[in-house]
Scaffold this active site. Structure first.
Site, mmCIF file in Angstrom:
data_model
loop_
_atom_site.group_PDB
_atom_site.id
_atom_site.type_symbol
_atom_site.label_atom_id
_atom_site.label_comp_id
_atom_site.label_asym_id
_atom_site.label_seq_id
_atom_site.Cartn_x
_atom_site.Cartn_y
_atom_site.Cartn_z
ATOM 1 N N HIS A 1 23.998 -18.728 19.482
ATOM 2 C CA HIS A 1 25.156 -18.326 18.674
ATOM 3 C C HIS A 1 24.666 -18.040 17.253
ATOM 4 O O HIS A 1 23.622 -18.555 16.830
ATOM 5 C CB HIS A 1 26.193 -19.439 18.642
ATOM 6 C CG HIS A 1 26.943 -19.607 19.923
ATOM 7 N ND1 HIS A 1 28.120 -20.303 19.991
ATOM 8 C CD2 HIS A 1 26.691 -19.169 21.174
ATOM 9 C CE1 HIS A 1 28.563 -20.295 21.225
ATOM 10 N NE2 HIS A 1 27.705 -19.619 21.979
ATOM 11 N N GLU B 1 25.492 -19.104 14.356
ATOM 12 C CA GLU B 1 25.273 -20.270 13.503
ATOM 13 C C GLU B 1 23.957 -20.960 13.832
ATOM 14 O O GLU B 1 23.199 -21.354 12.940
ATOM 15 C CB GLU B 1 26.410 -21.286 13.657
ATOM 16 C CG GLU B 1 27.779 -20.754 13.307
ATOM 17 C CD GLU B 1 28.562 -20.286 14.529
ATOM 18 O OE1 GLU B 1 28.013 -19.479 15.326
ATOM 19 O OE2 GLU B 1 29.712 -20.711 14.692
ATOM 20 N N CYS C 1 32.365 -23.203 17.170
ATOM 21 C CA CYS C 1 32.653 -23.879 18.436
ATOM 22 C C CYS C 1 32.074 -25.299 18.364
ATOM 23 O O CYS C 1 31.401 -25.674 17.399
ATOM 24 C CB CYS C 1 32.044 -23.112 19.602
ATOM 25 S SG CYS C 1 30.238 -23.195 19.681
ATOM 26 N N CYS D 1 28.135 -25.425 17.979
ATOM 27 C CA CYS D 1 27.671 -25.056 16.643
ATOM 28 C C CYS D 1 28.056 -26.110 15.612
ATOM 29 O O CYS D 1 27.278 -26.414 14.706
ATOM 30 C CB CYS D 1 28.216 -23.686 16.260
ATOM 31 S SG CYS D 1 27.522 -22.367 17.293
#
Length: 161
Positions: free
Chosen positions: A52, A54, A82, A85
């Protein structure tokens, strides 16, 4: 630099994700006013469910700074984090998280729940949501509208045979 300028950088990274066929999310890590980490969504291209925006940005910042802990750093991301993360940000000891659009399905900075406000956890970052929210949300909406249109067209093309 102001929050909007760093979020604009994250939006530029989100465009790179979209260009690669990934969900358009971008992130930057900032330390003492300087960008030290950059990332955009890449789980499809990297065959990595943890890639992801991040996490990619945190890895970049940790590598540049030579430390897996990033105290005093801020993370700017175009979409509310999420659970995965958020956990990575907590372990990195990110001081402040700024996000653009809310995520009503998986967001854990206030939409579905707020992990950053959970008293039983040992690290608490300051959270600010809604920075350039319209632009961040529009990018995501446009991306998914395009994907749905492509899927409908593919179905029509296959039905023609």
């Amino acid at each position: 630099m102001h929050d909007e300028a760093f979020m604009s950088m994250a939006l530029d990274l989100a465009r790179q994700a979209a260009d690669a066929g990934e969900v358009p999310v971008g992130a930057v890590v900032v330390c003492q006013g300087e960008v030290v980490g950059r990332g955009f969504n890449q789980p499809i291209g990297r065959h990595d469910p943890t890639a992801h925006a991040e996490v990619v940005a945190l890895r970049d910042a940790a590598s540049r700074l030579g430390n897996y802990r990033l105290p005093g750093c801020e993370l700017f991301v175009t979409l509310e984090p999420c659970m995965m993360c958020a956990g990575a940000m907590m372990h990195a000891r990110i001081e402040r998280i700024v996000f653009g659009a809310r995520d009503p399905k998986t967001g854990v900075a206030g939409s579905v729940l707020n992990l950053f406000d959970e008293a039983r956890l040992n690290h608490h970052a300051r959270i600010e949501g809604g920075v350039l929210a319209d632009a961040c949300g529009r990018m995501l909406s446009d991306f998914f509208a395009m994907r749905r249109a492509m899927a409908r067209q593919k179905g029509k093309d296959e039905a023609a045979y």
